[in-house]
Motif scaffolding. Structure first.
Motif, PDB file in Angstrom:
ATOM      1  N   ARG A 246       0.837  -1.205   0.000  1.00 64.50           N
ATOM      2  CA  ARG A 246       0.000   0.000   0.000  1.00 64.50           C
ATOM      3  C   ARG A 246       0.870   1.252   0.000  1.00 64.50           C
ATOM      4  NH1 ARG A 246      -5.086   1.786   1.843  1.00 64.50           N
ATOM      5  NH2 ARG A 246      -5.691  -0.235   2.719  1.00 64.50           N
ATOM      6  N   GLN A 247       1.993   1.169   0.708  1.00 62.99           N
ATOM      7  CA  GLN A 247       2.884   2.321   0.835  1.00 62.99           C
ATOM      8  C   GLN A 247       3.334   2.845  -0.523  1.00 62.99           C
ATOM      9  OE1 GLN A 247       7.370   2.880   2.558  1.00 62.99           O
ATOM     10  NE2 GLN A 247       5.983   1.635   3.784  1.00 62.99           N
TER      11      GLN A 247
ATOM     12  N   THR B 273       0.343   4.684  -2.124  1.00 61.90           N
ATOM     13  CA  THR B 273       0.072   5.937  -1.407  1.00 61.90           C
ATOM     14  C   THR B 273       1.115   6.990  -1.743  1.00 61.90           C
ATOM     15  OG1 THR B 273      -0.887   4.657   0.414  1.00 61.90           O
ATOM     16  CG2 THR B 273      -0.320   6.950   0.862  1.00 61.90           C
TER      17      THR B 273
ATOM     18  N   ASP C 231      -7.795  -1.504  11.140  1.00 58.71           N
ATOM     19  CA  ASP C 231      -6.582  -1.272  10.358  1.00 58.71           C
ATOM     20  C   ASP C 231      -6.331   0.232  10.276  1.00 58.71           C
ATOM     21  OD1 ASP C 231      -4.606  -0.908   8.454  1.00 58.71           O
ATOM     22  OD2 ASP C 231      -5.312  -2.524   7.158  1.00 58.71           O
TER      23      ASP C 231
ATOM     24  N   GLU D 100      -3.781   1.994   9.099  1.00 59.27           N
ATOM     25  CA  GLU D 100      -3.261   2.491   7.824  1.00 59.27           C
ATOM     26  C   GLU D 100      -4.388   2.655   6.803  1.00 59.27           C
ATOM     27  OE1 GLU D 100       0.364   1.526   4.654  1.00 59.27           O
ATOM     28  OE2 GLU D 100      -0.129   0.104   6.247  1.00 59.27           O
ATOM     29  N   ASN D 101      -5.302   1.696   6.777  1.00 57.21           N
ATOM     30  CA  ASN D 101      -6.430   1.793   5.850  1.00 57.21           C
ATOM     31  C   ASN D 101      -7.357   2.938   6.246  1.00 57.21           C
ATOM     32  OD1 ASN D 101      -8.267   0.608   3.697  1.00 57.21           O
ATOM     33  ND2 ASN D 101      -9.603   0.519   5.489  1.00 57.21           N
TER      34      ASN D 101
ATOM     35  N   GLU E 130      -6.567   5.739   7.713  1.00 55.54           N
ATOM     36  CA  GLU E 130      -5.965   7.001   7.279  1.00 55.54           C
ATOM     37  C   GLU E 130      -6.038   7.173   5.769  1.00 55.54           C
ATOM     38  OE1 GLU E 130      -4.059   9.852   8.696  1.00 55.54           O
ATOM     39  OE2 GLU E 130      -5.604   9.246  10.115  1.00 55.54           O
TER      40      GLU E 130
ATOM     41  N   ARG F   8       5.474   5.156   5.920  1.00 51.91           N
ATOM     42  CA  ARG F   8       5.579   3.850   6.592  1.00 51.91           C
ATOM     43  C   ARG F   8       4.515   3.699   7.678  1.00 51.91           C
ATOM     44  NH1 ARG F   8      10.453   4.411   7.720  1.00 51.91           N
ATOM     45  NH2 ARG F   8      10.460   4.698   9.975  1.00 51.91           N
ATOM     46  N   LYS F   9       4.225   4.807   8.371  1.00 50.42           N
ATOM     47  CA  LYS F   9       3.242   4.773   9.454  1.00 50.42           C
ATOM     48  C   LYS F   9       1.823   5.089   8.972  1.00 50.42           C
ATOM     49  CE  LYS F   9       6.087   3.812  12.791  1.00 50.42           C
ATOM     50  NZ  LYS F   9       6.004   2.527  13.505  1.00 50.42           N
ATOM     51  N   GLY F  10       1.686   5.498   7.708  1.00 53.23           N
ATOM     52  CA  GLY F  10       0.361   5.770   7.170  1.00 53.23           C
ATOM     53  C   GLY F  10      -0.224   7.109   7.585  1.00 53.23           C
ATOM     54  N   GLN F  11       0.585   8.012   8.100  1.00 48.78           N
ATOM     55  CA  GLN F  11       0.097   9.325   8.561  1.00 48.78           C
ATOM     56  C   GLN F  11       0.126  10.312   7.396  1.00 48.78           C
ATOM     57  OE1 GLN F  11      -1.181   9.863  11.419  1.00 48.78           O
ATOM     58  NE2 GLN F  11      -0.189   8.718  13.055  1.00 48.78           N
TER      59      GLN F  11
END
Length: 830
Positions: free
Chosen positions: A145-146, A149, A183, A185-186, A188, A532-535
């Motif tokens: 996903r990274q 994104t 989840d 990451e999802n 965000e 990496r952290k999805g922020q």
């Protein structure tokens, strides 16, 4: 041709790489040397040794060795990659990108090189290049996903919102299983996609997406806020009102929710009764809510305001809330409210007095309400819109008498002394306040700030040292640098300016400049961390904030102070050496020559010490050199003060200031002063016109307009014809045939009651007609008598007469001392 390693040496090379990654630098160098004894021209080993040496702090040797490695093997992607890493380490990102691109051509499938290149491209805001790199990385790792994104972010930052959304949708289509509701990451990613839809202006689709994909999102507050916003924008008022009611039930203190609710309820802004009813409903529903009682005071008028304010003030003073005045002072822009509020507080004080006891008596604590009321009135009379410092002191003394241990009361007393112009007494009182609560960092920093305002630099460092780490090498000041304590460095620098210690002042301002550079560079690590952290939403906000970093007032203040110092250094070169005490009458040739010689000696000494340190062999530590501190080779700013080109040095501070704060009139004024001294007339004119557009009647704009005309007339023959033609066509502030003396006299007559503008006009009069010097000096001294003149303006008048070496100095000083007896700056000098 590159040398081929044997199996044993290949194993050793892998050991070198592992040692570098584990920061075992001594072992890495030892292993590299083993390989190089048999293969002295093995480029990859030479490159890795250079990388290790750079980590040990041997930057120059590392670059030299890396160049040798490239000469041995120009077609090694490792050598080019290392060369790029070395440039990245010294913040030369342009050269690092070139090296990475060369390495990538040699090794197109290297994920590490591609990642390093992408990080530098986004750091340098090369969005097109970043898109190419991220697309290549996505091709290599399409299951993450990274990667998707990151490509969406690249398109977003490049302004292509639709393509960014399409990338996120394409990833969602590849998912075989629905992500878990927990989840993060999802969660965000969904909110990020929703923000992309909204930014495109498709609010209807954004709402649909929010209510479907974002229905169970982990960020519940963001979902509720966005839903309320979207419903309002779509005109679905009833649903929007319910949404804002839900938000107010979560947080009844947030003004934005009340504004949204009133808009959704379609309550007209002129219908004060209906607006008040909304707030009253929440005040009744939530008895402890402050906002529902305070916010109506913003729009109520007349008796309605008086009644509401009376209830609010009684409620707050009964509780003894110290922040009552801070909550209400914004209302002082309305003259009726400014008069009403203190009268209500006075009524509160008088309401329960008896002939037997003058102190108010209330349920519970008999002094809490009285002391809070006295404190309110002290702040009222200390406020710049209602200032009466004698009354302020009277009321704060009454408050302190009731609560002698109150830190807040003593702090306000110190502020009153500060506004009286007595920095010494202000510092003493603030220190008393600090001693009442030695565990409070806030009052500790306030005490240090007031000590700096009184030029007690050593005492301020000692005070700050109470809350810094004792083990820090270099003491409290070094720890404050490490913590990037910008306010302290700014105040300290301005204090050194007043003390005439120019080197130390420039040292502090340069430190602030460097801190902003560090903030700019610190984003580098977040390019990969945030993905990496999805922020993602926080990352986009950070990027936008970083793009306008130097708009911050902290930078503007430090930059303007530094530019002012450099201008003084240009006008009177090395007036006080590096850190000696300045003497405004020491501008004769002999004195200046002596000061310059002293500054040069100090700078040369600092250079010798730095060279000697550099010549010493590098001493490795158990962890390489990460934990070792770089020794400052110019601790007192001697090199900075010894500059021979102060205007060039000023440009370092000025360029970002003009770029990011073009609406700051002080920045434009400073720009004019620098450019006019550099004889850059087109740029000076640009700053002058920008300042005039902001405030044509500003005292400095008037002064600079006349000076520009004089400079232009003087140098017109030396200017290129085309430049002169452009300047004359753009310089419309004055007519070509204007009589400057008459123009200045008209300005003085128009603003004769404004001290600051009068001073500028008198300064220009003396410039235009040196024979009128005596009359100008007397008129400057007479500015003190104007009823509106402040202590600050009187200080400017004193400084002006001092720079002229006027005989009126003592007369002005005595008049000012009589008018402001508590101000220390006008006290007679021994």
């Amino acid at each position: 041709m590159p040398q081929v390693l044997s199996t044993k040496e290949q194993s050793l090379f892998r050991t070198v790489v592992r040692n570098y990654e584990d920061k075992q630098y001594k072992k890495g160098v030892k292993a590299a040397d083993q390989i190089l004894r048999k293969n002295p021209k093995h480029g990859d080993t030479l490159a890795m040794k250079a990388l290790i040496m750079n980590s040990q702090g041997k930057t120059d040797e590392a670059f030299a060795l890396a160049k040798v490695a490239l000469q041995c093997d120009m077609k090694s992607h490792v050598c080019w990659h290392v060369y790029g890493l070395l440039y990245r380490a010294v913040k030369n990102f342009e050269e690092a990108i070139k090296a990475y691109k060369f390495a990538l051509r040699l090794e197109p499938d290297s994920a590490q090189i591609q990642r390093d290149l992408a990080l530098l491209q986004i750091q340098m805001r090369d969005y097109q290049g970043y898109i190419v790199s991220r697309r290549a990385m996505l091709t290599g790792r399409s299951g993450m996903r990274q990667s998707w994104t990151a490509l969406a972010v690249a398109h977003h930052l490049n302004g292509d919102l639709a393509e960014a959304e399409r990338v996120l949708t394409a990833y969602e289509d590849t998912l075989k299983n629905t992500p878990s509701k927990t989840d993060f990451e999802n969660s965000e990613a969904v909110m990020y996609k929703n923000s992309l839809i909204a930014e495109q202006g498709d609010i209807e689709r954004a709402l649909e997406h929010l209510e479907s994909a974002g229905k169970h999102n982990l960020d519940r507050l963001a979902v509720l806020e966005l839903r309320a916003t979207y419903l309002t924008q779509l005109g679905r008022k009833e649903e929007a009102a319910k949404a804002y009611s839900t938000l107010l039930d979560r947080n009844s203190e947030y003004k934005k929710y009340y504004d949204g609710l009133i808009e959704a309820m379609e309550v007209h802004l002129d219908d004060l009764k209906a607006r008040k009813a909304v707030y009253d409903g929440y005040a009744e529903k939530y008895p402890r809510c402050d906002a529902a009682r305070r916010l109506p005071l913003d729009f109520l008028h007349g008796d309605e305001f008086r009644d509401a304010a009376d209830k609010y003030i009684h409620r707050m003073l009964d509780k003894g809330v110290p922040s009552t005045f801070a909550n209400l002072k914004h209302l002082y822009s309305d003259s009726f409210k400014k008069e009403t509020l203190p009268s209500l507080v006075q009524q509160y004080i008088d309401s329960d007095k008896s002939s037997a006891n003058e102190e108010p008596k209330r349920n519970g604590d008999t002094s809490k309400g009285a002391s809070a009321a006295f404190y309110f009135l002290a702040q009222h009379y200390n406020y710049y819109l209602s200032r009466d410092l004698d009354k302020a002191m009277e009321y704060i003394e009454k408050a302190i008498e009731l609560e002698p241990e109150s830190v807040d009361f003593h702090m306000t007393k110190a502020r009153i002394w500060k506004h009286n112009g007595n920095t010494q007494k202000a510092s003493e009182i603030m220190e008393q306040a600090r001693s009442l609560d030695t565990r409070d960092r806030h009052i500790n920093t306030k005490a240090a700030k007031y000590q700096l305002r009184n030029d007690e630099s050593e005492a301020a460092i000692k005070t700050m040292g109470l809350f810094t780490r004792a083990e820090t090498v270099g003491g409290p000041l070094a720890d404050l640098h490490d913590m990037q304590c910008v306010w302290f460095l700014t105040e300290d620098g301005e204090s050194y300016v007043r003390q005439g210690k120019i080197g130390l002042a420039l040292k502090r301002f340069t430190s602030i400049y460097n801190i902003f550079d560090v903030w700019q560079e610190d984003q580098f690590d977040f390019h990969s961390f945030s993905l990496r952290k999805g922020q993602i939403r926080a990352y986009i906000e950070m990027m936008r904030w970083e793009d306008h970093l130097r708009e911050h007032p902290f930078y503007s203040r430090a930059a303007l102070s530094a530019i002012s110092v450099y201008i003084r250094m240009h006008d009177v070169p090395l007036l006080n050496g590096a850190n000696g005490v300045g003497h405004s009458d020491a501008d004769d040739a002999a004195e200046r020559k002596k000061a310059a010689k002293k500054a040069r000696k100090e700078a040369q000494k600092a250079e010798r010490e730095a060279a000697a340190k550099k010549a010493e062999p590098n001493k490795p530590t158990s962890q390489g050199s990460e934990d070792t501190k770089k020794k400052d080779d110019d601790p007192d700013g001697a090199k900075l003060a010894a500059t021979t080109e102060p205007m060039n040095d000023a440009m370092k501070f000025l360029t970002p200031l003009l770029q990011f704060s073009p609406k700051n009139i002080d920045a434009q004024i400073a720009g004019f002063e620098v450019y006019i001294r550099r004889r850059k007339y087109l740029l000076a004119l640009k700053c002058l016109l920008a300042a005039a557009a902001l405030d044509k009647e500003h005292s400095k704009v008037h002064e600079q307009t006349v000076r520009f005309k004089l400079a232009l007339d003087k140098d017109s023959e030396t200017l290129p014809p085309k430049s002169l033609e452009v300047i004359k066509s753009e310089f419309t502030l004055l007519a070509a045939s204007v009589d400057l003396t008459k123009f200045n006299d008209e300005y003085l007559a128009k603003y004769k009651d404004c001290a600051r503008r009068a001073l500028s006009a008198l300064k220009i009069r003396k410039l235009l007609n040196p024979e009128s010097s005596s009359k100008c000096e007397k008129d400057v001294a007479a500015v003190i008598s104007l009823p509106t003149t402040t202590v600050e303006e009187a200080t400017e008048a004193l400084d002006l007469l001092t720079s002229w070496k006027s005989s009126e100095i003592e007369g002005l000083r005595s008049k000012a001392a009589a008018k402001w007896p508590k101000a220390t700056i006008f006290a007679a000098k021994a």
